[in-house]
Design an enzyme around this catalytic site. Structure first.
Site, PDB file in Angstrom:
ATOM      1  N   ARG A 165       0.827  -1.222   0.000  1.00  0.00           N
ATOM      2  CA  ARG A 165       0.000   0.000   0.000  1.00  0.00           C
ATOM      3  C   ARG A 165       0.862   1.273   0.000  1.00  0.00           C
ATOM      4  O   ARG A 165       0.462   2.296   0.533  1.00  0.00           O
ATOM      5  CB  ARG A 165      -0.933   0.057   1.218  1.00  0.00           C
ATOM      6  CG  ARG A 165      -1.898  -1.098   1.351  1.00  0.00           C
ATOM      7  CD  ARG A 165      -2.959  -1.084   0.268  1.00  0.00           C
ATOM      8  NE  ARG A 165      -4.119  -1.855   0.647  1.00  0.00           N
ATOM      9  CZ  ARG A 165      -4.253  -3.171   0.472  1.00  0.00           C
ATOM     10  NH1 ARG A 165      -3.282  -3.852  -0.095  1.00  0.00           N
ATOM     11  NH2 ARG A 165      -5.355  -3.790   0.854  1.00  0.00           N
ATOM     12  N   SER A 240     -10.962  -1.585   3.640  1.00  0.00           N
ATOM     13  CA  SER A 240     -10.123  -1.744   4.837  1.00  0.00           C
ATOM     14  C   SER A 240      -9.806  -0.372   5.399  1.00  0.00           C
ATOM     15  O   SER A 240      -9.224   0.456   4.701  1.00  0.00           O
ATOM     16  CB  SER A 240      -8.789  -2.389   4.483  1.00  0.00           C
ATOM     17  OG  SER A 240      -8.973  -3.647   3.933  1.00  0.00           O
ATOM     18  N   GLU A 336      -5.296   2.900   6.905  1.00  0.00           N
ATOM     19  CA  GLU A 336      -4.874   2.848   5.515  1.00  0.00           C
ATOM     20  C   GLU A 336      -5.524   4.023   4.779  1.00  0.00           C
ATOM     21  O   GLU A 336      -5.013   4.540   3.791  1.00  0.00           O
ATOM     22  CB  GLU A 336      -5.341   1.515   4.914  1.00  0.00           C
ATOM     23  CG  GLU A 336      -5.102   1.396   3.443  1.00  0.00           C
ATOM     24  CD  GLU A 336      -5.696   0.134   2.828  1.00  0.00           C
ATOM     25  OE1 GLU A 336      -5.649  -0.925   3.459  1.00  0.00           O
ATOM     26  OE2 GLU A 336      -6.198   0.234   1.699  1.00  0.00           O
TER      27      GLU A 336
HETATM   28  N1  EPU Z   1     -10.672 -11.903  10.571  1.00  0.00           N
HETATM   29  C1  EPU Z   1     -11.433 -12.096  11.689  1.00  0.00           C
HETATM   30  N2  EPU Z   1     -12.440 -11.212  11.943  1.00  0.00           N
HETATM   31  C2  EPU Z   1     -12.717 -10.171  11.135  1.00  0.00           C
HETATM   32  C3  EPU Z   1     -11.939  -9.963   9.997  1.00  0.00           C
HETATM   33  C4  EPU Z   1     -10.914 -10.842   9.725  1.00  0.00           C
HETATM   34  O1  EPU Z   1     -11.216 -13.024  12.453  1.00  0.00           O
HETATM   35  O2  EPU Z   1     -13.640  -9.431  11.436  1.00  0.00           O
HETATM   36  C5  EPU Z   1      -9.628 -12.867  10.228  1.00  0.00           C
HETATM   37  C6  EPU Z   1     -10.052 -13.698   9.021  1.00  0.00           C
HETATM   38  O3  EPU Z   1     -10.759 -14.844   9.415  1.00  0.00           O
HETATM   39  C7  EPU Z   1      -8.745 -14.044   8.387  1.00  0.00           C
HETATM   40  C8  EPU Z   1      -7.865 -12.846   8.702  1.00  0.00           C
HETATM   41  O4  EPU Z   1      -8.463 -12.190   9.810  1.00  0.00           O
HETATM   42  O5  EPU Z   1      -8.184 -15.170   8.991  1.00  0.00           O
HETATM   43  C9  EPU Z   1      -7.713 -11.909   7.522  1.00  0.00           C
HETATM   44  O6  EPU Z   1      -8.959 -11.448   7.119  1.00  0.00           O
HETATM   45  P1  EPU Z   1      -9.306 -11.086   5.596  1.00  0.00           P
HETATM   46  O7  EPU Z   1      -8.689 -12.026   4.663  1.00  0.00           O
HETATM   47  O8  EPU Z   1     -10.767 -10.922   5.550  1.00  0.00           O
HETATM   48  O9  EPU Z   1      -8.720  -9.652   5.433  1.00  0.00           O
HETATM   49  P2  EPU Z   1      -7.230  -9.147   5.271  1.00  0.00           P
HETATM   50  O10 EPU Z   1      -6.335 -10.188   4.763  1.00  0.00           O
HETATM   51  O11 EPU Z   1      -6.804  -8.502   6.510  1.00  0.00           O
HETATM   52  C10 EPU Z   1      -6.600  -7.850   3.121  1.00  0.00           C
HETATM   53  C11 EPU Z   1      -6.788  -6.475   2.519  1.00  0.00           C
HETATM   54  C12 EPU Z   1      -8.122  -6.331   1.816  1.00  0.00           C
HETATM   55  C13 EPU Z   1      -8.225  -7.414   0.775  1.00  0.00           C
HETATM   56  C14 EPU Z   1      -8.104  -8.778   1.505  1.00  0.00           C
HETATM   57  C15 EPU Z   1      -8.141  -9.912   0.547  1.00  0.00           C
HETATM   58  C16 EPU Z   1      -5.483  -5.028   3.956  1.00  0.00           C
HETATM   59  C17 EPU Z   1      -5.506  -3.938   4.975  1.00  0.00           C
HETATM   60  N3  EPU Z   1      -6.654  -5.462   3.544  1.00  0.00           N
HETATM   61  O12 EPU Z   1      -7.490  -8.010   4.168  1.00  0.00           O
HETATM   62  O13 EPU Z   1      -8.143  -5.073   1.181  1.00  0.00           O
HETATM   63  O14 EPU Z   1      -9.430  -7.343   0.059  1.00  0.00           O
HETATM   64  O15 EPU Z   1      -6.827  -8.838   2.162  1.00  0.00           O
HETATM   65  O16 EPU Z   1      -6.926 -10.025  -0.066  1.00  0.00           O
HETATM   66  O17 EPU Z   1      -4.418  -5.437   3.530  1.00  0.00           O
HETATM   67  C18 EPU Z   1      -8.983  -2.828   1.043  1.00  0.00           C
HETATM   68  O18 EPU Z   1      -7.814  -2.472   0.986  1.00  0.00           O
HETATM   69  O19 EPU Z   1      -9.916  -2.009   1.000  1.00  0.00           O
HETATM   70  C19 EPU Z   1      -9.265  -4.248   1.204  1.00  0.00           C
HETATM   71  C20 EPU Z   1     -10.507  -4.673   1.395  1.00  0.00           C
END
Ligand code: EPU
Length: 340
Positions: A165, A240, A336
């Protein structure tokens, strides 16, 4: 060129927050971007360059000039090698329209970034990312008008210092350029697709798809995102809200001993990334509200406008969450979203 005074930014931020700017300039061509640059050399007001406003939180009226690209269109350029295609796109095009176009033509590289809101220009500034991919993997070059000189510049991807990012456009080059075009480099023939991240594979299995086509992968990603992320047209939000923090291996191991179920992403030998959404969820924030601002009930990483929230309401919620996460996990998380 659009030149408007005392202009409402309500339709330029996906949080759906009402705030005005003193002046709004919109360019629809390279020449107009140069005109904007000339105006700005006269006017010494604060500057805010926006894309689709999907990563923006306005906390008050902006006493300055807001600039927006409305450069549309795309053209296919010949790549240096026959396996790739170069797609040059106007910075004001909607990002997901470009992903759709690539998938339709069978060009690989953008599909994991399906349905990310925002504009093409922002893809190059923010290095948007999802499902193990990021824009920098396919950005070839960025064309921009330099504000100080009005000159048209070509910036190759390796000069942009892309990271998670992050890019030079957000740091050293902040407010230096008006991006006019981004050229992406895509594979002409789809090879092995990137389906290992998160629950993509599980969702493909559920649909009995062993080797997905680009189109099938895009559909799965769109469905997963629609399931977890609120539609900004219905409920204001900026995707996010927080970045996932990177912590040292010692810190990670200490936490893992305490929370063996904790999800995490490998960064390198000495660092690990912890999902902020998981920590916020553990703190009990999922689905909760503070005034008119709230935490989405299906993804704790996303803050939402429950109706009529001000930017200050969202900031208050953000600070409370940061405090709780810091107290419980000893980790600082940072937005972010750009808070203005
Ligand atoms: N989780 C929870 N509770 C929640 C949310 C997440 O327990 O309320 C756990 C999930 O079960 C999972 C882990 O946390 O094990 C990661 O969650 P998730 O894959 O949903 O999200 P992330 O990996 O943190 C990132 C990006 C997203 C992108 C997704 C998919 C960031 C800050 N965010 O999220 O980006 O869509 O990966 O690749 O890096 C955005 O930037 O607007 C965005 C949505």
């Amino acid at each position: 060129m659009k030149d408007l005074r005392d202009y409402s930014l309500l339709n330029h931020n996906t949080f759906g927050i009402e705030a005005k700017c003193s002046r709004f300039l919109e360019y629809a061509s390279v020449e107009e971007a140069q005109q904007v640059a000339a105006i700005l050399r006269q006017e010494k007001a604060p500057l805010l360059i926006i894309g689709g406003g999907s990563n923006l939180l306005l906390t008050k009226d902006f006493e300055g000039v807001v600039i927006h690209s409305a450069i549309k269109g795309h053209e296919v350029l010949t790549a240096e090698d026959e396996n790739h295609v170069l797609l040059r796109v106007g910075s004001g095009e909607e990002w997901d329209g470009i992903v759709a176009l690539c998938v339709e033509r069978g060009w690989q590289g953008a599909e994991n970034l399906s349905l990310i809101p925002g504009d093409v220009g922002a893809s190059a500034v923010q290095n948007i990312g999802a499902y193990g991919s990021e824009a920098s993997h396919i950005i070839y070059k960025v064309e921009a008008v330099e504000l100080a000189t009005g000159l048209v510049c070509e910036i190759m991807a390796d000069e942009c210092q892309y990271g998670y990012r992050q890019s030079k456009f957000k740091t050293e080059w902040k407010n230096r350029f008006l991006i006019t075009h981004v050229t992406y480099c895509l594979k002409k023939q789809a090879g092995t697709l990137n389906i290992d991240y998160g629950n993509i594979r599980a969702e493909l299995d559920r649909r009995n798809i062993k080797e997905p086509t680009l189109k099938e992968l895009r559909e799965v990603i769109i469905d997963i995102r629609n399931e977890k992320l609120p539609d900004p047209k219905i409920q204001g939000n900026a995707g996010s809200f927080f970045m996932n923090p990177v912590v040292s291996r010692e810190k990670f191991e200490e936490l893992l001993a305490q929370y063996p179920q904790m999800p995490h992403y490998h960064v390198d030998d000495t660092h690990e990334k912890i999902p902020a959404g998981w920590m916020i969820d553990q703190c009990g924030w999922k689905g909760r509200s503070l005034g008119a601002a709230g935490v989405h009930d299906r993804q704790a990483l996303v803050l939402v406008n429950r109706g009529g929230a001000t930017g200050a309401d969202v900031v208050k919620l953000c600070e409370q969450i940061r405090k709780d996460v810091a107290e419980r996990f000893g980790i600082q998380i940072y937005p972010e979203v750009n808070i203005i």
